[in-house]
Design an enzyme around this catalytic site. Structure first.
Site, PDB file in Angstrom:
ATOM      1  N   GLU A 166       0.809  -1.238   0.000  1.00 40.03           N
ATOM      2  CA  GLU A 166       0.000   0.000   0.000  1.00 40.03           C
ATOM      3  C   GLU A 166       0.834   1.277   0.000  1.00 40.03           C
ATOM      4  O   GLU A 166       0.640   2.196   0.808  1.00 40.03           O
ATOM      5  CB  GLU A 166      -0.983  -0.045   1.179  1.00 40.03           C
ATOM      6  CG  GLU A 166      -1.862  -1.278   1.156  1.00 40.03           C
ATOM      7  CD  GLU A 166      -2.878  -1.372   2.274  1.00 40.03           C
ATOM      8  OE1 GLU A 166      -2.873  -0.522   3.185  1.00 40.03           O
ATOM      9  OE2 GLU A 166      -3.704  -2.304   2.227  1.00 40.03           O
ATOM     10  N   ASP A 210      -0.965  -3.701  -3.521  1.00 37.95           N
ATOM     11  CA  ASP A 210      -1.816  -2.539  -3.183  1.00 37.95           C
ATOM     12  C   ASP A 210      -3.285  -2.874  -3.443  1.00 37.95           C
ATOM     13  O   ASP A 210      -3.612  -3.913  -4.039  1.00 37.95           O
ATOM     14  CB  ASP A 210      -1.376  -1.305  -3.989  1.00 37.95           C
ATOM     15  CG  ASP A 210      -1.443  -0.022  -3.162  1.00 37.95           C
ATOM     16  OD1 ASP A 210      -0.527   0.815  -3.262  1.00 37.95           O
ATOM     17  OD2 ASP A 210      -2.432   0.133  -2.388  1.00 37.95           O
ATOM     18  N   GLU A 273      -5.688 -10.804  -2.263  1.00 36.10           N
ATOM     19  CA  GLU A 273      -6.565 -10.667  -1.079  1.00 36.10           C
ATOM     20  C   GLU A 273      -8.041 -10.585  -1.477  1.00 36.10           C
ATOM     21  O   GLU A 273      -8.815  -9.829  -0.950  1.00 36.10           O
ATOM     22  CB  GLU A 273      -6.189  -9.417  -0.267  1.00 36.10           C
ATOM     23  CG  GLU A 273      -4.740  -9.350   0.145  1.00 36.10           C
ATOM     24  CD  GLU A 273      -4.426  -8.159   1.025  1.00 36.10           C
ATOM     25  OE1 GLU A 273      -5.359  -7.557   1.587  1.00 36.10           O
ATOM     26  OE2 GLU A 273      -3.229  -7.810   1.160  1.00 36.10           O
TER      27      GLU A 273
HETATM   28  C1  XIL Z   1      -6.345  -7.131   7.720  1.00 38.55           C
HETATM   29  C2  XIL Z   1      -6.627  -8.378   8.547  1.00 38.55           C
HETATM   30  O1  XIL Z   1      -7.430  -9.285   7.796  1.00 38.55           O
HETATM   31  C3  XIL Z   1      -7.334  -7.956   9.838  1.00 38.55           C
HETATM   32  O2  XIL Z   1      -7.520  -9.103  10.653  1.00 38.55           O
HETATM   33  C4  XIL Z   1      -6.518  -6.914  10.564  1.00 38.55           C
HETATM   34  O3  XIL Z   1      -7.237  -6.492  11.698  1.00 38.55           O
HETATM   35  C5  XIL Z   1      -6.246  -5.728   9.648  1.00 38.55           C
HETATM   36  O4  XIL Z   1      -5.575  -6.179   8.465  1.00 38.55           O
HETATM   37  N1  XIL Z   1      -5.179  -5.135   3.232  1.00 38.55           N
HETATM   38  C6  XIL Z   1      -4.107  -5.823   3.685  1.00 38.55           C
HETATM   39  C7  XIL Z   1      -4.252  -6.795   4.788  1.00 38.55           C
HETATM   40  O5  XIL Z   1      -3.018  -5.789   3.082  1.00 38.55           O
HETATM   41  O6  XIL Z   1      -3.072  -6.938   5.553  1.00 38.55           O
HETATM   42  C8  XIL Z   1      -5.419  -6.407   5.688  1.00 38.55           C
HETATM   43  O7  XIL Z   1      -5.601  -7.492   6.591  1.00 38.55           O
HETATM   44  C9  XIL Z   1      -6.668  -6.177   4.857  1.00 38.55           C
HETATM   45  C10 XIL Z   1      -6.449  -5.051   3.893  1.00 38.55           C
END
Ligand code: XIL
Length: 367
Positions: A166, A210, A273
């Site tokens: 990010e 990102d 993700e």
């Molecule tokens: C999130 C986790 O899933 C949560 O449990 C935590 O509280 C916050 O982070 N983008 C990302 C991840 O790169 O690391 C994030 O994961 C979600 C958004």
């Protein structure tokens, strides 16, 4: 069994003709069969593709035999959701605690899974130690030591790392302001992190990761231009990570267009993700969409994503990872995430059965 989202009558949904917004009609037609979730005996997720299918996991799930069985059935790669992040490893005084990360990496290998590391440098973490007040020489030394120590500890055991997470500004207008940028330089810290990670683990594929790259075309373009500039500076970037937390209300074609542009860099791409919430983030107008409309939007957008991923040359399909395996595993459901107990934003429901978007992915992957 977790209750369906309010107003969701699964039987009625699967039987009802969908009234679709014109914008999603075209894209949705291709996945018309997907609106009907396949039966409980649908094939394992990982059997749908000849590239890795991943999901996240955390130490708190390792003693859940149902989750373990589902992971063994459905995926061939795991991303520790929390344990490899700076907020878990980095301790006061720049000490490190690897107890949780070691457990996750060991577990993944014991299950025969590929293990993907997330993430070495993230603007939102490590800030108790990495402060603006720290003398720059010490800051730089500790930055290098953290990246090289963590990546080096798992040398040869990680298929890849999100080296920096990010780095682009929220709205896509330039880079994100963060302490790493302020202390080491807005692009120099990224190059530095990749160089340290490469030196520590010569074999892991190193990703810049990102979010909102499909949802916000300006951010997607800024991200790709950043990757080009970093490569020109010699950063050993080996892949592009697009988180793909999809806004299912975006126009058809945005996802396809981002992947087409991303593919032109010639690098492996990790859908890193994926989730696709039915419920909107706050601040918008009252959400008058029916459950059937939301499901149809999920099917259309996830189908477009899967098709765009399949349109990549095989060498550029790194892995297709969802952020959670089943709806009940999603951060969107959990209190520390979005605290939406009725959210259904993944390919499998809380019982591990296919949600409607599963068929769109299966169709796009040609299975
Ligand atoms: C999130 C986790 O899933 C949560 O449990 C935590 O509280 C916050 O982070 N983008 C990302 C991840 O790169 O690391 C994030 O994961 C979600 C958004």
């Amino acid at each position: 069994m977790r209750a369906d989202p309010p107003g969701l009558n699964r039987r009625a949904l699967l039987a009802a003709p969908l009234i679709l917004a014109p914008s999603s009609l075209a894209a949705c037609e291709r996945f018309a069969s997907a609106e009907v979730a396949p039966g409980p005996d649908a094939p394992p997720l990982k059997s749908l593709a000849d590239f890795p299918i991943g999901a996240t996991g955390m130490t708190g799930q390792l003693d859940d035999p149902v989750w373990v069985a589902a992971m063994r059935r459905d995926v061939d790669q795991i991303t520790p959701e929390w344990e490899l992040k700076p907020e878990r490893i980095l301790q006061p005084g720049f000490a490190y605690d690897f107890s949780a990360s070691d457990r996750m990496v060991d577990w993944g290998h014991e299950q025969g899974l590929r293990v993907f590391g997330h993430t070495l440098v993230w603007y939102s973490q490590g800030l108790d130690q990495f402060t603006d007040a720290l003398p720059t020489a010490r800051f730089a030394a500790e930055f290098d030591r953290y990246v090289s120590t963590v990546a080096g500890r798992y040398r040869g055991r990680m298929v890849g790392w999100d080296v920096v997470n990010e780095a682009v500004a929220e709205d896509g207008d330039g880079l994100r302001d963060c302490v790493y940028a302020r202390k080491l330089g807005p692009e120099a810290y990224i190059v530095r992190a990749f160089e340290q990670a490469r030196a520590a683990d010569p074999d892991a594929v190193l990703f810049l990761n990102d979010y909102n790259l499909e949802n916000n075309p300006r951010k997607g373009a800024t991200f790709l231009r950043l990757v080009e500039r970093l490569l020109a500076q010699g950063a050993p970037i080996g892949g592009i990570g697009t988180q793909s937390h999809l806004d299912i209300e975006i126009p058809a074609g945005q996802i396809r267009d981002f992947f087409r542009d991303a593919a032109s860099l010639g690098l492996p791409i990790h859908v890193s993700e994926l989730d696709f919430p039915m419920q909107r983030d706050g601040g918008r107008a009252p959400d008058l969409r029916s459950t059937a409309d939301r499901r149809a939007q999920q099917v259309a957008r996830v189908g477009e994503l899967a098709e765009a991923f399949m349109a990549l040359p095989a060498r550029q399909r790194f892995a297709f990872t969802t952020w959670g395996l089943r709806d009940s595993d999603s951060w969107l459901v959990r209190e520390e995430g979005k605290n939406r107990p009725n959210e259904s934003a993944l390919l499998l429901d809380g019982e591990g059965r296919p949600n409607p978007a599963f068929q769109a992915v299966a169709g796009a992957f040609g299975r």
